[in-house]
Design a protein around this motif. Structure first.
Motif, mmCIF file in Angstrom:
data_model
loop_
_atom_site.group_PDB
_atom_site.id
_atom_site.type_symbol
_atom_site.label_atom_id
_atom_site.label_comp_id
_atom_site.label_asym_id
_atom_site.label_seq_id
_atom_site.Cartn_x
_atom_site.Cartn_y
_atom_site.Cartn_z
ATOM 1 N N PRO A 129 60.898 75.167 -30.555
ATOM 2 C CA PRO A 129 61.901 75.010 -31.612
ATOM 3 C C PRO A 129 62.572 76.324 -32.010
ATOM 4 N N LEU A 130 63.764 76.202 -32.537
ATOM 5 C CA LEU A 130 64.473 77.344 -33.131
ATOM 6 C C LEU A 130 64.226 77.313 -34.635
ATOM 7 N N HIS A 131 64.278 78.468 -35.246
ATOM 8 C CA HIS A 131 64.233 78.509 -36.706
ATOM 9 C C HIS A 131 65.559 77.960 -37.233
ATOM 10 N N ARG A 132 65.559 77.343 -38.409
ATOM 11 C CA ARG A 132 66.799 76.695 -38.864
ATOM 12 C C ARG A 132 67.946 77.683 -39.066
ATOM 13 N N ARG A 133 67.603 78.942 -39.306
ATOM 14 C CA ARG A 133 68.657 79.948 -39.441
ATOM 15 C C ARG A 133 69.364 80.152 -38.099
ATOM 16 N N ARG A 134 68.560 80.233 -37.023
ATOM 17 C CA ARG A 134 69.171 80.417 -35.705
ATOM 18 C C ARG A 134 69.890 79.150 -35.268
ATOM 19 N N LEU A 135 69.334 78.011 -35.656
ATOM 20 C CA LEU A 135 69.955 76.732 -35.338
ATOM 21 C C LEU A 135 71.345 76.647 -35.959
ATOM 22 N N ARG A 136 71.456 77.183 -37.162
ATOM 23 C CA ARG A 136 72.735 77.175 -37.856
ATOM 24 C C ARG A 136 73.741 78.065 -37.118
ATOM 25 N N ASP A 137 73.283 79.222 -36.662
ATOM 26 C CA ASP A 137 74.183 80.132 -35.939
ATOM 27 C C ASP A 137 74.637 79.524 -34.619
ATOM 28 N N ARG A 138 73.705 78.874 -33.938
ATOM 29 C CA ARG A 138 73.978 78.465 -32.566
ATOM 30 C C ARG A 138 74.499 77.035 -32.483
ATOM 31 N N GLY A 139 74.194 76.243 -33.484
ATOM 32 C CA GLY A 139 74.711 74.876 -33.523
ATOM 33 C C GLY A 139 73.824 73.845 -32.877
ATOM 34 N N PHE A 140 73.032 74.242 -31.898
ATOM 35 C CA PHE A 140 72.122 73.279 -31.280
ATOM 36 C C PHE A 140 70.974 74.017 -30.622
ATOM 37 N N ASN A 141 69.888 73.293 -30.408
ATOM 38 C CA ASN A 141 68.762 73.870 -29.682
ATOM 39 C C ASN A 141 68.888 73.462 -28.226
ATOM 40 N N GLN A 142 69.281 74.416 -27.394
ATOM 41 C CA GLN A 142 69.535 74.111 -25.985
ATOM 42 C C GLN A 142 68.308 73.531 -25.302
ATOM 43 N N SER A 143 67.129 73.943 -25.750
ATOM 44 C CA SER A 143 65.911 73.480 -25.095
ATOM 45 C C SER A 143 65.625 72.015 -25.392
ATOM 46 N N LEU A 144 66.168 71.525 -26.489
ATOM 47 C CA LEU A 144 65.946 70.122 -26.837
ATOM 48 C C LEU A 144 66.615 69.192 -25.811
ATOM 49 N N PHE A 145 67.787 69.572 -25.346
ATOM 50 C CA PHE A 145 68.446 68.763 -24.326
ATOM 51 C C PHE A 145 67.685 68.817 -23.005
ATOM 52 N N LEU A 146 67.125 69.985 -22.719
ATOM 53 C CA LEU A 146 66.310 70.113 -21.507
ATOM 54 C C LEU A 146 65.067 69.245 -21.640
ATOM 55 N N ALA A 147 64.478 69.232 -22.838
ATOM 56 C CA ALA A 147 63.294 68.400 -23.090
ATOM 57 C C ALA A 147 63.637 66.925 -22.928
ATOM 58 N N GLU A 148 64.819 66.562 -23.379
ATOM 59 C CA GLU A 148 65.238 65.164 -23.266
ATOM 60 C C GLU A 148 65.319 64.749 -21.794
ATOM 61 N N SER A 149 65.874 65.621 -20.951
ATOM 62 C CA SER A 149 65.956 65.304 -19.516
ATOM 63 C C SER A 149 64.569 65.092 -18.928
ATOM 64 N N ALA A 150 63.638 65.976 -19.287
ATOM 65 C CA ALA A 150 62.273 65.871 -18.770
ATOM 66 C C ALA A 150 61.610 64.581 -19.248
ATOM 67 N N ALA A 151 61.808 64.249 -20.528
ATOM 68 C CA ALA A 151 61.179 63.055 -21.103
ATOM 69 C C ALA A 151 61.703 61.787 -20.426
ATOM 70 N N LEU A 152 63.007 61.716 -20.242
ATOM 71 C CA LEU A 152 63.601 60.541 -19.609
ATOM 72 C C LEU A 152 63.091 60.380 -18.180
ATOM 73 N N ALA A 153 62.934 61.504 -17.480
ATOM 74 C CA ALA A 153 62.530 61.441 -16.071
ATOM 75 C C ALA A 153 61.141 60.839 -15.892
ATOM 76 N N VAL A 154 60.241 61.057 -16.846
ATOM 77 C CA VAL A 154 58.870 60.573 -16.654
ATOM 78 C C VAL A 154 58.482 59.492 -17.673
ATOM 79 N N GLY A 155 59.454 59.017 -18.451
ATOM 80 C CA GLY A 155 59.178 57.949 -19.411
ATOM 81 C C GLY A 155 58.270 58.383 -20.551
ATOM 82 N N ALA A 156 58.356 59.651 -20.937
ATOM 83 C CA ALA A 156 57.540 60.140 -22.055
ATOM 84 C C ALA A 156 58.370 60.084 -23.340
ATOM 85 N N ARG A 157 57.680 60.150 -24.456
ATOM 86 C CA ARG A 157 58.373 60.182 -25.735
ATOM 87 C C ARG A 157 58.910 61.589 -25.998
ATOM 88 N N LEU A 158 60.114 61.662 -26.544
ATOM 89 C CA LEU A 158 60.679 62.967 -26.905
ATOM 90 C C LEU A 158 60.403 63.209 -28.386
#
Ligand SMILES: [Zn+2]
Ligand SMILES: [Zn+2]
Length: 237
Positions: A129-158
């Protein structure tokens, strides 16, 4: 003229450029021009069975590296798909700060492959996770989208926010391992007790550098009762 404009593929009006060096790639659908594409190196070969670090060619896989023997990490295993250099480094930088949607699917593809190849039995996937201050600067957590791809590929919960960064930490670029360790100590918390209990957790990040951050996340997740924590990143430094 208007009709012509309508019928002209966008790629002609806005020719694709190589995401690494900026050269025009014309019709190519790729992210890199030919020469840059050739420099994308998979992170393969003999490796430490725990942290995934490469051994010199010809030394054989399956054994544990010196660092992992001396001080075993909390996570069970870490794997990365690509070497973090050249165009991959540039793609990840752009993805992090440029919010390029196409890169999201390109990099996400490596996460899908990695999750299927190495951690198909994962129950829950979460991102560093990003700290909410960095999240505010950057707008999104890029790793969350990567996590979503991994979760979908193996049917795991995100898990979107099960793991939280509760302390703001300095950017780690240029820090050594000891400094990184101190920097992330106590930075993470599990948001809801019980969410990870008994689960095989797959922890996702963009780049594995010294492993200090993912190991600290793993420590918190194991303390929250996870059965195991494994780490998947797009690239490895
Ligand atoms: Zn290029
Ligand atoms: Zn190792």
């Amino acid at each position: 003229m208007l009709k012509l404009l309508y019928e002209t593929p966008l790629s002609l009006l806005y020719p694709n450029r190589c995401r690494a060096c900026g050269t025009r790639t014309g019709w190519s659908e790729g992210f890199f021009c030919g020469p840059c594409g050739d420099m994308v190196r998979p992170y393969d070969g003999p490796r430490c069975g725990v942290c995934g670090r490469h051994f010199p060619d010809g030394s054989g896989s399956g054994h544990t590296c010196y660092d992992c023997t001396k001080k075993p990490p909390v996570f069970e295993a870490a794997r990365a798909k690509l070497a973090y250099d050249g165009p991959v480094r540039e793609a990840i930088r752009l993805y992090k700060y440029g919010r390029i949607r196409k890169l999201r699917s390109y990099l996400g593809g490596f996460m899908e492959d990695g999750a299927r190849d190495w951690f198909p039995d994962s129950d829950v996937v979460c991102a560093v996770p990003l700290h909410r201050r960095r999240l505010r600067d950057r707008g999104f957590n890029q790793s969350l989208f990567l996590a979503e791809s991994a979760a979908l590929a193996v049917g795991a919960r995100l898990s979107l926010d099960g793991l939280a960064r509760v302390r703001y930490t300095a950017p780690q670029v240029g820090m050594g391992h000891a400094e990184r360790l101190a920097n992330v100590k106590g930075a993470f918390e599990v948001a809801r007790p019980g969410e990870f209990a008994g689960a095989r957790v797959l922890l996702v990040d963009d780049v594995y550098t010294t492993g200090a951050t993912v190991n600290e996340c793993a420590r918190v997740l194991m303390k929250a009762g996870a059965a195991s924590v494994r780490v998947l990143t797009v690239a490895r430094a």
